[in-house]
Design a protein around this motif. Structure first.
Motif, PDB file in Angstrom:
ATOM      1  N   VAL A  36       0.826  -1.348   0.031  1.00  0.00           N
ATOM      2  CA  VAL A  36      -0.024   0.084  -0.145  1.00  0.00           C
ATOM      3  C   VAL A  36       0.978   1.167   0.090  1.00  0.00           C
ATOM      4  CG1 VAL A  36      -2.056   1.118   1.279  1.00  0.00           C
ATOM      5  CG2 VAL A  36      -1.531  -1.210   1.247  1.00  0.00           C
ATOM      6  N   ILE A  37       1.961   1.203   0.635  1.00  0.00           N
ATOM      7  CA  ILE A  37       2.775   2.481   0.815  1.00  0.00           C
ATOM      8  C   ILE A  37       3.431   2.710  -0.443  1.00  0.00           C
ATOM      9  CG2 ILE A  37       4.619   3.277   2.217  1.00  0.00           C
ATOM     10  CD1 ILE A  37       3.823   1.491   4.657  1.00  0.00           C
ATOM     11  N   HIS A  38       3.994   1.555  -1.112  1.00  0.00           N
ATOM     12  CA  HIS A  38       4.534   1.782  -2.560  1.00  0.00           C
ATOM     13  C   HIS A  38       3.513   2.458  -3.324  1.00  0.00           C
ATOM     14  CE1 HIS A  38       7.749  -0.734  -1.031  1.00  0.00           C
ATOM     15  NE2 HIS A  38       7.958  -1.308  -2.202  1.00  0.00           N
ATOM     16  N   SER A 187      -1.289   5.607   8.958  1.00  0.00           N
ATOM     17  CA  SER A 187      -1.453   4.259   8.899  1.00  0.00           C
ATOM     18  C   SER A 187      -1.938   4.149   7.516  1.00  0.00           C
ATOM     19  CB  SER A 187      -2.116   3.560  10.185  1.00  0.00           C
ATOM     20  OG  SER A 187      -3.525   3.707   9.915  1.00  0.00           O
ATOM     21  N   VAL A 188      -2.273   2.720   7.157  1.00  0.00           N
ATOM     22  CA  VAL A 188      -2.853   2.349   5.939  1.00  0.00           C
ATOM     23  C   VAL A 188      -3.892   1.281   5.978  1.00  0.00           C
ATOM     24  CG1 VAL A 188      -0.943   3.387   4.504  1.00  0.00           C
ATOM     25  CG2 VAL A 188      -0.796   0.895   5.169  1.00  0.00           C
ATOM     26  N   ARG A 195      -5.891   7.619   2.505  1.00  0.00           N
ATOM     27  CA  ARG A 195      -5.998   8.830   2.064  1.00  0.00           C
ATOM     28  C   ARG A 195      -5.132   9.774   2.885  1.00  0.00           C
ATOM     29  NH1 ARG A 195     -11.678   7.750   0.504  1.00  0.00           N
ATOM     30  NH2 ARG A 195     -11.780   8.099  -1.663  1.00  0.00           N
ATOM     31  N   LYS A 196      -5.218   9.825   4.236  1.00  0.00           N
ATOM     32  CA  LYS A 196      -4.431  10.748   5.025  1.00  0.00           C
ATOM     33  C   LYS A 196      -2.852  10.406   4.846  1.00  0.00           C
ATOM     34  CE  LYS A 196      -7.555  11.096   8.989  1.00  0.00           C
ATOM     35  NZ  LYS A 196      -7.791  10.774  10.132  1.00  0.00           N
ATOM     36  N   THR A 197      -2.473   9.060   4.578  1.00  0.00           N
ATOM     37  CA  THR A 197      -1.151   8.785   4.397  1.00  0.00           C
ATOM     38  C   THR A 197      -0.667   9.480   3.338  1.00  0.00           C
ATOM     39  OG1 THR A 197      -1.275   7.117   5.911  1.00  0.00           O
ATOM     40  CG2 THR A 197       0.651   7.141   4.519  1.00  0.00           C
ATOM     41  N   LYS A 198      -1.378   9.458   2.121  1.00  0.00           N
ATOM     42  CA  LYS A 198      -1.079   9.977   0.910  1.00  0.00           C
ATOM     43  C   LYS A 198      -1.031  11.586   1.120  1.00  0.00           C
ATOM     44  CE  LYS A 198      -2.572  10.321  -3.937  1.00  0.00           C
ATOM     45  NZ  LYS A 198      -3.494   9.976  -4.835  1.00  0.00           N
ATOM     46  N   LEU A 201       2.459  12.096   2.509  1.00  0.00           N
ATOM     47  CA  LEU A 201       3.635  12.038   1.729  1.00  0.00           C
ATOM     48  C   LEU A 201       3.879  13.238   0.713  1.00  0.00           C
ATOM     49  CD1 LEU A 201       3.054   8.169   0.949  1.00  0.00           C
ATOM     50  CD2 LEU A 201       5.178   9.155   2.176  1.00  0.00           C
ATOM     51  N   LYS A 202       2.556  13.760   0.208  1.00  0.00           N
ATOM     52  CA  LYS A 202       2.574  14.740  -0.679  1.00  0.00           C
ATOM     53  C   LYS A 202       3.353  16.190   0.083  1.00  0.00           C
ATOM     54  CE  LYS A 202      -0.570  14.846  -4.254  1.00  0.00           C
ATOM     55  NZ  LYS A 202      -2.100  14.896  -4.642  1.00  0.00           N
ATOM     56  N   LYS A 203       2.927  16.429   1.453  1.00  0.00           N
ATOM     57  CA  LYS A 203       3.530  17.295   2.158  1.00  0.00           C
ATOM     58  C   LYS A 203       4.801  17.316   2.403  1.00  0.00           C
ATOM     59  CE  LYS A 203       1.133  19.521   5.656  1.00  0.00           C
ATOM     60  NZ  LYS A 203       0.596  19.739   7.038  1.00  0.00           N
ATOM     61  N   ALA A 204       5.296  15.846   2.590  1.00  0.00           N
ATOM     62  CA  ALA A 204       6.691  15.598   2.712  1.00  0.00           C
ATOM     63  C   ALA A 204       7.457  15.998   1.507  1.00  0.00           C
ATOM     64  CB  ALA A 204       7.024  14.427   3.199  1.00  0.00           C
TER      65      ALA A 204
END
Ligand SMILES: Cc1ncc(C[n+]2csc(CCOP(=O)(O)OP(=O)(O)O)c2C)c(N)n1
Ligand code: SF4
Ligand code: SF4
Ligand code: SF4
Ligand SMILES: [Mg+2]
Lengths: 255, 76
Positions: A36-38, A187-188, A195-198, A201-204
């Protein structure tokens, strides 16, 4: 309405990410959080138009072959050394976005020094930290992040504080360092959390473009094989036990 | 009133039968094949109740292997 009338290009609302090669089978166990993280990394990099200027540094750990799966440039680092390698790449190619992808063994055991010092120096990199509270790749041994009482191959009766010490919240340590600009724990395991993790990652990645320093995105994750549970049970166990020690949300977000 | 109709496709050979999409679907549209397997031997996911799909993407979001693509239409 028939299914073939719905499944038409103009009705498509979710596509598999282009940067995740559909013809390359990922070696992860069924239901593993790494997949999922990939997928989210592949989506974020493509949506931000960074496919040609992103360099990943893959770890030793189950994600060792990440470079085969996400179609950007990669360097494979020795165990724990991803932040040191990322430091070099980022300094030599300051216009590129450089990220590390590290497990909890990689980040908080063998690579503690590299990880903390890269964050303390404020290297302009993104650190993606997949905390599944175990050494997945090597057969499910205790990691520094393993919970008290958690059974692993090397703590068959559960982790004991007197013998094994306390679970290490390395992300909290990163948050107090002046070099970090953004530290978050996600978490995923549900669509909303994905959606929150995405978004995190965008912010990072945006922080790296804006040269704000080190961003750390921890993803509290499952290793259903190492935990000896079904993927579904592993998600439930994680929500029930891991979030108490590793609560979700932003630890730091410098404007 | 406009109604939403959805449908998904599953990349059968990529699917590992992890069941996470089945759990995430709010409308019980998906199941794992009970008897059929793909080339790797996994009981892959499929729409066992296609009429129920609302195209919400929950299944696709949680799928670790990016097997699922989602389609959605408004019907009057
Ligand atoms: C220098 C070195 N020491 C030890 C190992 C053995 N080893 C391989 S992966 C790993 C731990 C992996 O755990 P983690 O980083 O949490 O990744 P996961 O597999 O859980 O995603 C260890 C200790 C190694 N490959 N190299
Ligand atoms: S051993 Fe654990 S972390 Fe590694 S692929 Fe399997 S489930 Fe994922
Ligand atoms: S799109 Fe939504 S309703 Fe349709 S199968 Fe997926 S989760 Fe279920
Ligand atoms: S989540 Fe993906 S891999 Fe798992 S059963 Fe569903 S389609 Fe297959
Ligand atoms: Mg691990």
């Amino acid at each position: 309405m028939e299914i073939q009338d719905i499944i038409r290009p103009e009705n498509k609302v979710y596509s598999a990410p282009e940067l995740l090669d559909q013809n390359v089978h990922m070696h992860y166990c069924p239901g593993c959080s790494h997949g999922v993280i990939h997928k989210l990394l592949a989506e974020v990099i493509a949506e931000m138009g960074l496919a040609e200027k992103t360099v990943g540094v893959s770890p030793v750990g189950c994600a060792v072959f990440a470079y085969n799966y996400i179609d950007v440039d990669w360097v494979e680092a020795a165990h724990g050394r991803a932040p040191a390698v990322a430091t070099a790449i980022s300094r030599l190619w300051p216009e590129d976005v450089v990220f590390t992808y590290q497990g909890d063994g990689d980040m908080s055991a063998i690579g503690t020094a590299e990880s903390i010092h890269a964050a303390n120096r404020g290297e302009n990199i993104v650190m993606v930290f997949v905390n599944n509270a175990i050494y997945g790749m090597t057969g499910g041994q205790m990691a520094p992040t393993t919970l008290v009482g958690q059974k692993t191959a090397t703590t068959p009766y559960g982790r004991r504080v007197d013998l094994n010490g306390h679970p290490l919240e390395i992300t909290n340590l990163m948050a107090i360092l002046d070099g970090t600009c953004y530290v978050t724990r996600q978490s995923v395991h549900t669509p909303a959390n994905v959606r929150k993790t995405k978004a995190a990652l965008k912010k990072a990645f945006q922080n790296a473009l804006d040269k704000k320093g080190t961003s750390v995105v921890e993803v509290v994750a499952t290793c259903n094989s190492g935990w000896k549970m079904s993927p579904e049970k592993a998600n439930e166990w994680m929500a029930e036990h891991m979030f108490a020690k590793y609560p979700l949300g932003d630890l730091k977000d410098v404007k | 009133m406009a109604k939403i109709k959805g449908a998904v496709t599953v990349n059968v050979e990529r699917c590992k039968g992890c069941n996470l999409c089945v759990v995430a679907c709010p409308t019980d549209t998906l199941s794992l094949q009970a008897n059929e397997v793909n080339d790797r031997g996994y009981h892959y996911a499929y729409m066992s109740n296609p009429d129920a799909c609302i195209g919400c993407c929950s299944c696709a979001l949680v799928c670790p292997d990016a097997c699922i693509e989602v389609y959605r239409v408004k019907v009057d």
